[in-house]
Design a protein around this motif. Structure first.
Motif, PDB file in Angstrom:
ATOM      1  N   ALA A   1       0.817  -1.215   0.000  1.00 35.51           N
ATOM      2  CA  ALA A   1       0.000   0.000   0.000  1.00 35.51           C
ATOM      3  C   ALA A   1       0.850   1.265   0.000  1.00 35.51           C
ATOM      4  CB  ALA A   1      -0.927   0.001   1.218  1.00 35.51           C
ATOM      5  N   MET A   2       1.997   1.215   0.655  1.00 33.14           N
ATOM      6  CA  MET A   2       2.865   2.391   0.752  1.00 33.14           C
ATOM      7  C   MET A   2       3.858   2.487  -0.403  1.00 33.14           C
ATOM      8  SD  MET A   2       2.283   4.192   3.597  1.00 33.14           S
ATOM      9  CE  MET A   2       3.830   4.931   4.124  1.00 33.14           C
ATOM     10  N   ASP A   3       3.815   1.520  -1.307  1.00 34.82           N
ATOM     11  CA  ASP A   3       4.811   1.466  -2.371  1.00 34.82           C
ATOM     12  C   ASP A   3       4.597   2.600  -3.372  1.00 34.82           C
ATOM     13  OD1 ASP A   3       6.976   0.347  -3.805  1.00 34.82           O
ATOM     14  OD2 ASP A   3       5.573  -0.580  -5.203  1.00 34.82           O
ATOM     15  N   VAL A   4       5.676   3.303  -3.689  1.00 32.80           N
ATOM     16  CA  VAL A   4       5.680   4.353  -4.706  1.00 32.80           C
ATOM     17  C   VAL A   4       6.879   4.097  -5.614  1.00 32.80           C
ATOM     18  CG1 VAL A   4       5.936   6.826  -5.142  1.00 32.80           C
ATOM     19  CG2 VAL A   4       4.550   6.045  -3.214  1.00 32.80           C
ATOM     20  N   TYR A   5       6.663   4.203  -6.916  1.00 35.22           N
ATOM     21  CA  TYR A   5       7.735   3.938  -7.875  1.00 35.22           C
ATOM     22  C   TYR A   5       8.824   4.995  -7.710  1.00 35.22           C
ATOM     23  CZ  TYR A   5      10.029   3.067 -12.375  1.00 35.22           C
ATOM     24  OH  TYR A   5      10.955   2.781 -13.354  1.00 35.22           O
ATOM     25  N   ASP A   6       9.959   4.594  -7.190  1.00 39.63           N
ATOM     26  CA  ASP A   6      11.020   5.530  -6.845  1.00 39.63           C
ATOM     27  C   ASP A   6      12.395   4.951  -7.210  1.00 39.63           C
ATOM     28  OD1 ASP A   6      12.469   7.614  -5.822  1.00 39.63           O
ATOM     29  OD2 ASP A   6      11.991   7.227  -3.714  1.00 39.63           O
ATOM     30  N   PRO A   7      12.665   4.758  -8.513  1.00 41.52           N
ATOM     31  CA  PRO A   7      13.958   4.181  -8.914  1.00 41.52           C
ATOM     32  C   PRO A   7      15.140   5.108  -8.650  1.00 41.52           C
ATOM     33  CG  PRO A   7      12.763   4.947 -10.839  1.00 41.52           C
ATOM     34  CD  PRO A   7      11.816   5.077  -9.669  1.00 41.52           C
ATOM     35  N   LEU A   8      14.880   6.393  -8.430  1.00 39.32           N
ATOM     36  CA  LEU A   8      15.946   7.362  -8.180  1.00 39.32           C
ATOM     37  C   LEU A   8      16.057   7.688  -6.696  1.00 39.32           C
ATOM     38  CD1 LEU A   8      15.107   9.809 -11.120  1.00 39.32           C
ATOM     39  CD2 LEU A   8      16.838   8.002 -11.103  1.00 39.32           C
ATOM     40  N   GLU A   9      15.747   6.727  -5.844  1.00 41.16           N
ATOM     41  CA  GLU A   9      15.645   7.001  -4.417  1.00 41.16           C
ATOM     42  C   GLU A   9      16.942   7.534  -3.813  1.00 41.16           C
ATOM     43  OE1 GLU A   9      14.138   4.889  -0.278  1.00 41.16           O
ATOM     44  OE2 GLU A   9      13.798   3.927  -2.216  1.00 41.16           O
ATOM     45  N   THR A  10      18.068   6.989  -4.210  1.00 39.82           N
ATOM     46  CA  THR A  10      19.341   7.476  -3.661  1.00 39.82           C
ATOM     47  C   THR A  10      19.531   8.956  -3.970  1.00 39.82           C
ATOM     48  OG1 THR A  10      20.344   5.280  -3.894  1.00 39.82           O
ATOM     49  CG2 THR A  10      21.835   7.157  -3.658  1.00 39.82           C
ATOM     50  N   TRP A  11      19.312   9.330  -5.212  1.00 42.37           N
ATOM     51  CA  TRP A  11      19.390  10.737  -5.623  1.00 42.37           C
ATOM     52  C   TRP A  11      18.343  11.571  -4.896  1.00 42.37           C
ATOM     53  CZ3 TRP A  11      21.553  14.786  -8.158  1.00 42.37           C
ATOM     54  CH2 TRP A  11      20.711  15.828  -8.560  1.00 42.37           C
ATOM     55  N   ASN A  12      17.114  11.066  -4.848  1.00 43.44           N
ATOM     56  CA  ASN A  12      16.023  11.810  -4.235  1.00 43.44           C
ATOM     57  C   ASN A  12      16.285  12.095  -2.754  1.00 43.44           C
ATOM     58  OD1 ASN A  12      14.469  12.054  -6.560  1.00 43.44           O
ATOM     59  ND2 ASN A  12      13.384  10.134  -6.193  1.00 43.44           N
TER      60      ASN A  12
ATOM     61  N   PRO B   1       8.884  17.661  -3.462  1.00 47.53           N
ATOM     62  CA  PRO B   1       8.293  16.453  -4.056  1.00 47.53           C
ATOM     63  C   PRO B   1       7.666  16.713  -5.425  1.00 47.53           C
ATOM     64  CG  PRO B   1       7.657  16.661  -1.764  1.00 47.53           C
ATOM     65  CD  PRO B   1       8.325  17.942  -2.127  1.00 47.53           C
ATOM     66  N   SER B   2       7.875  15.778  -6.343  1.00 49.13           N
ATOM     67  CA  SER B   2       7.295  15.864  -7.672  1.00 49.13           C
ATOM     68  C   SER B   2       7.380  14.477  -8.300  1.00 49.13           C
ATOM     69  CB  SER B   2       8.049  16.898  -8.515  1.00 49.13           C
ATOM     70  OG  SER B   2       7.416  17.099  -9.772  1.00 49.13           O
ATOM     71  N   ASN B   3       7.152  14.404  -9.578  1.00 44.74           N
ATOM     72  CA  ASN B   3       7.388  13.198 -10.374  1.00 44.74           C
ATOM     73  C   ASN B   3       7.668  13.668 -11.804  1.00 44.74           C
ATOM     74  OD1 ASN B   3       4.744  13.510 -11.688  1.00 44.74           O
ATOM     75  ND2 ASN B   3       3.875  12.677  -9.797  1.00 44.74           N
ATOM     76  N   LEU B   4       7.956  12.747 -12.682  1.00 44.10           N
ATOM     77  CA  LEU B   4       8.343  13.151 -14.032  1.00 44.10           C
ATOM     78  C   LEU B   4       7.223  13.909 -14.738  1.00 44.10           C
ATOM     79  CD1 LEU B   4      10.331  10.025 -15.264  1.00 44.10           C
ATOM     80  CD2 LEU B   4      11.224  12.201 -14.420  1.00 44.10           C
ATOM     81  N   ARG B   5       5.986  13.453 -14.561  1.00 37.70           N
ATOM     82  CA  ARG B   5       4.858  14.137 -15.205  1.00 37.70           C
ATOM     83  C   ARG B   5       4.676  15.545 -14.645  1.00 37.70           C
ATOM     84  NH1 ARG B   5      -0.133  11.534 -13.246  1.00 37.70           N
ATOM     85  NH2 ARG B   5       0.308  12.940 -11.501  1.00 37.70           N
ATOM     86  N   ASP B   6       4.699  15.679 -13.318  1.00 36.63           N
ATOM     87  CA  ASP B   6       4.462  16.982 -12.705  1.00 36.63           C
ATOM     88  C   ASP B   6       5.618  17.946 -12.953  1.00 36.63           C
ATOM     89  OD1 ASP B   6       2.075  16.002 -11.834  1.00 36.63           O
ATOM     90  OD2 ASP B   6       2.729  15.653  -9.771  1.00 36.63           O
TER      91      ASP B   6
END
Length: 261
Positions: free
Chosen positions: A59-70, A185-190
């Motif tokens: 439920a808490m999962d969010v696609y975050d492949p750049l987590e180290t950078w983020n 906070p953002s994402n690629l689309r936003d």
């Protein structure tokens, strides 16, 4: 609904924070200020909760492949906020009377209604577009370029729409989660939507603000300080080692609600 979502997330985060005191992390990617990358993976000390842990993790999962950078950018934003932005806000609050601060906030808020109008039209939200148009007219004319906000008193509250919401409205996926320097906070689309909204506002040059901002940097500086002044969030206020994960989850869910409304 957004209020219920926020309360649920806070309760879940509090439970996780308490659990973290009793269970060590198994993930090597940790941060002294915000905790573990995937704390739910180590909750094995209570028998019979395997299904709950698996469901909560999903439920808490969010696609975050750049987590180290983020996470690195998140820490940069945290330090920038503590050392630069909040001291600037405190100084601004100290030297500027409240009525003047309100006028500044109203003025920049009025500018923000222009991209909201454009995105309402793009999403074919006719009633919302008419309300935003009325807000612009009343606040720009009666409110003297937006320094006052008579539209709200007349029953026309601010309704925000941005190009990220427009893309989401037409089914464009959010893409990877992304923490932007300064913006947060953002994402690629936003992020793409933010670029389009910024370029659109500059092209429109409403009240000649965009043109004057190029010649007077202090206008942009004042707008940045006002944005931080009107943003209630403070880093660390959640009082949990899982702040990064919670902010990431809440941002993602709030954007879903904003696109759906």
């Amino acid at each position: 609904m957004a209020k219920h979502l926020f309360l649920t997330a806070l309760l879940l985060g509090s439970s996780l924070a308490n659990a973290a005191q009793s269970s060590p992390a198994t993930n090597n990617q940790t941060d002294a200020d915000e905790g573990f990358t995937a704390p739910l993976q180590s909750l094995t000390f209570i028998p019979g909760l395997d299904n709950f842990v698996a469901a909560s993790n999903s439920a808490m999962d969010v696609y975050d492949p750049l987590e180290t950078w983020n996470r690195g950018v998140y820490q940069f934003n945290y330090r920038l906020d503590q050392w630069v932005m909040l001291p600037a806000v405190r100084g601004y609050t100290y030297v500027t009377p409240k009525f003047a601060r309100t006028g500044v906030s109203n003025f920049f808020s009025n500018l923000g209604d222009l991209p909201s109008l454009g995105n309402s039209l793009l999403q074919l939200k006719g009633e919302r577009a008419m309300r935003t148009t009325a807000r612009l007219l009343f606040n720009t004319i009666l409110g003297v370029a937006g320094i006052w906000d008579p539209a709200t008193a007349m029953g026309l509250p601010k309704e925000r729409e941005d190009f990220g919401q427009t893309l989401g409205y037409y089914g464009v996926p959010a893409g990877a989660y992304l923490v932007l320097p300064v913006y947060g906070p953002s994402n690629l689309r936003d992020t793409s939507g933010l670029v389009v909204d910024t370029l659109g506002e500059q092209s429109a040059n409403f009240l000649n603000v965009a043109e004057e901002s190029k010649r007077h940097f202090e206008i942009s500086l004042l707008r940045a300080i006002d944005t931080r002044y009107t943003t209630p969030y403070r880093y660390g206020q959640l009082n949990t080692p899982f702040e990064y994960s919670r902010v990431r989850y809440l941002y993602t869910e709030v954007r879903k609600l904003q696109i759906a409304e």
